[in-house]
Design an enzyme around this catalytic site. Structure first.
Site, PDB file in Angstrom:
ATOM      1  N   ALA A  11       0.856  -1.189   0.000  1.00 32.86           N
ATOM      2  CA  ALA A  11       0.000   0.000   0.000  1.00 32.86           C
ATOM      3  C   ALA A  11       0.888   1.234   0.000  1.00 32.86           C
ATOM      4  O   ALA A  11       1.642   1.466   0.960  1.00 32.86           O
ATOM      5  CB  ALA A  11      -0.909   0.000   1.220  1.00 32.86           C
ATOM      6  N   GLY A  17       7.776   2.923  -1.885  1.00 33.65           N
ATOM      7  CA  GLY A  17       6.986   1.822  -2.422  1.00 33.65           C
ATOM      8  C   GLY A  17       7.481   1.376  -3.780  1.00 33.65           C
ATOM      9  O   GLY A  17       7.650   0.174  -4.039  1.00 33.65           O
ATOM     10  N   VAL A 135      13.327   3.500  11.100  1.00 32.03           N
ATOM     11  CA  VAL A 135      14.386   4.192  11.842  1.00 32.03           C
ATOM     12  C   VAL A 135      15.697   4.115  11.066  1.00 32.03           C
ATOM     13  O   VAL A 135      16.204   3.032  10.800  1.00 32.03           O
ATOM     14  CB  VAL A 135      14.576   3.577  13.242  1.00 32.03           C
ATOM     15  CG1 VAL A 135      15.673   4.328  14.006  1.00 32.03           C
ATOM     16  CG2 VAL A 135      13.277   3.587  14.025  1.00 32.03           C
ATOM     17  N   LYS A 208      11.708   8.657  15.775  1.00 32.23           N
ATOM     18  CA  LYS A 208      12.679   7.568  15.680  1.00 32.23           C
ATOM     19  C   LYS A 208      13.318   7.266  17.037  1.00 32.23           C
ATOM     20  O   LYS A 208      13.530   6.097  17.394  1.00 32.23           O
ATOM     21  CB  LYS A 208      13.746   7.919  14.645  1.00 32.23           C
ATOM     22  CG  LYS A 208      13.180   8.088  13.236  1.00 32.23           C
ATOM     23  CD  LYS A 208      14.203   8.723  12.302  1.00 32.23           C
ATOM     24  CE  LYS A 208      13.608   8.980  10.924  1.00 32.23           C
ATOM     25  NZ  LYS A 208      14.518   9.722  10.031  1.00 32.23           N
ATOM     26  N   GLY A 305      15.590   7.799   1.427  1.00 33.63           N
ATOM     27  CA  GLY A 305      15.734   7.559   0.006  1.00 33.63           C
ATOM     28  C   GLY A 305      15.181   6.217  -0.402  1.00 33.63           C
ATOM     29  O   GLY A 305      15.004   5.309   0.423  1.00 33.63           O
TER      30      GLY A 305
END
Length: 433
Positions: A11, A17, A135, A208, A305
């Site tokens: 999703a 993704g 994280v 984080k 990234g």
């Protein structure tokens, strides 16, 4: 090798993704060898079906409603890459866990706000929620603490947890430019969002840090208990003085246990040039763990990234394909401790103070008196330039003291008619094991 693949639904097809689909396709054979079975993307869901993402979706089923992924009986794992602490992302994760599906997510906000409850839900239905990508991107720090350092009591964990802030502070030091100017460059280069608040105000790093603290200390996540400051107040002048004093300024997230409870704080920090973390530059992240038997461990890499984050997502998928399951936060959720929050006022450390003062006789004596009355001991002082009745910078560093004393002293100093601007304070961190 079993012939039954691990069937995955994804999703969210943004940067991460799309990067995850690309990685799973390009390394399909390698991953099957390492997992002992294929990993197959069956379905995806995203907002814009027509957008060119540079990946082949021709053999992947497109689902308009992401919540439908949670009830597909052929799906083993739902990968949530939508983002956000609530809304569709939270609903999808909860529904997937309820339906007995494993979840992999890169969503640090979701885990920081709801991680304890989600861990309990996952355990109650016999599945896993995995979040390595949440994280420090490509740095496998969750795996490091849950597995590699499992024999240790973690005494402290800290690090550079936001690449945007680290890039800005690095460029300010290299170029001598001010925060706003470098931030604008970071936005043009894609290192900072159009609205950079989550990054530069410390919220992203705090998300984080709260997760790291839970894994490190076996406690419930307490994002609300993190003391959060950003880097908007850091000036080129502060960075230049830091260099002269033998420090660099970094936005650090720091978690430790004290006699007052768990201390979690995110703020600009002066770190000695002798430390490894002082030399982590640009968009890189670093996480330092200190264990009672292993000592100090430093992990450095890209914290964001498509590639690094997709690498972390797929690492979790590999564990699930191998049927390797660990408690979400290293120990069963039912055993996570509810630790008191150590008040920031009780923090004990050294400080850098920059004052902009009118160059008149008696100014330094008044400042010294305010520090003396609050039992704050001055270590060093720097003053540049002589310009009677003009405003000049005065910098001082202190020996270790309690933060409440430091704040009272600064409140008194701010009221002096010779002090032209509010005092600027940056904490100095020893970072010793």
């Amino acid at each position: 090798m079993t012939t039954k693949p691990l069937t995955v639904a994804i999703a969210g097809l943004g940067t991460v993704g799309a990067g995850t689909v690309k990685l799973l396709q390009e390394h399909a054979g390698l991953l099957a060898e390492r997992a002992g079975r294929p990993i197959r993307v069956k379905s995806v869901s995203a907002r814009d079906r027509k957008r060119d993402r540079g990946i082949d979706l021709s053999r992947i089923h497109w689902v308009e409603d992401p919540l439908a992924l949670a009830v597909d009986p052929e799906v083993d794992v739902v990968v949530e890459l939508i983002g956000g602490s609530d809304g569709v992302a939270k609903a999808l994760v909860e529904k997937s866990l309820h339906d007995g599906k494993h979840v992999v997510t890169a969503n640090k906000a979701l885990i920081a706000h709801h991680g304890t409850a989600l861990a309990r839900l996952a355990e109650s239905t016999g599945v896993s929620i995995c979040y390595e990508a949440a994280v420090a991107g490509g740095i496998p720090v969750i795996k490091l603490m849950r597995e590699g350092l499992a024999a240790n009591r973690i005494k402290r964990v800290y690090g550079i947890l936001n690449g945007t802030c680290n890039y800005i502070l690095t460029e300010m030091r290299r170029t001598g430019r001010e925060f706003a100017d470098v931030l604008a460059d970071a936005q043009r280069l894609g290192y900072a969002e159009a609205d950079p608040s989550f990054d530069v105000d410390g919220v992203d790093a705090a998300h984080k840090l709260s997760i790291l603290a839970s894994v490190a200390f076996g406690c419930e996540i307490n994002f609300a208990g993190v003391h959060v400051e950003g880097i908007r107040h850091v000036s080129a002048t502060d960075i230049a003085f830091a260099q002269e004093l033998g420090y660099r300024i970094k936005l650090l997230g720091i978690a430790s246990l004290s006699e007052h409870g768990i201390e979690q704080r995110v703020h600009a920090t002066m770190v000695s040039l002798d430390t490894a973390i002082a030399h982590v530059e640009g968009v890189f992240n670093a996480v330092v763990t200190i264990g009672d038997y292993v000592g100090q461990n430093v992990a450095e890499g890209r914290g964001a990234g498509a590639g690094p984050t997709a690498s972390a997502v797929v690492a979790d998928l590999l564990d699930l394909a191998r049927r390797r399951a660990l408690p979400t936060f290293a120990i069963p959720a039912s055993k996570l401790a509810k630790l008191p929050v150590a008040p920031m006022e009780r923090h004990y450390g050294a400080y850098y103070i920059r004052l902009m003062v009118k160059d008149r006789p008696g100014v330094i004596a008044d400042v010294a008196a305010a520090l003396r009355d609050e039992r704050v001991s001055m270590e060093a002082m720097l003053q540049r330039g002589r310009a009677p009745d003009e405003v000049v910078p005065v910098v001082l560093t202190t020996h270790e003291t309690e933060e409440s004393s430091m704040r009272r002293a600064l409140a008194r100093i701010a009221k002096l008619d010779t002090v032209a601007e509010p005092p600027r304070m940056i904490r100095i961190e020893s970072l010793s094991a």
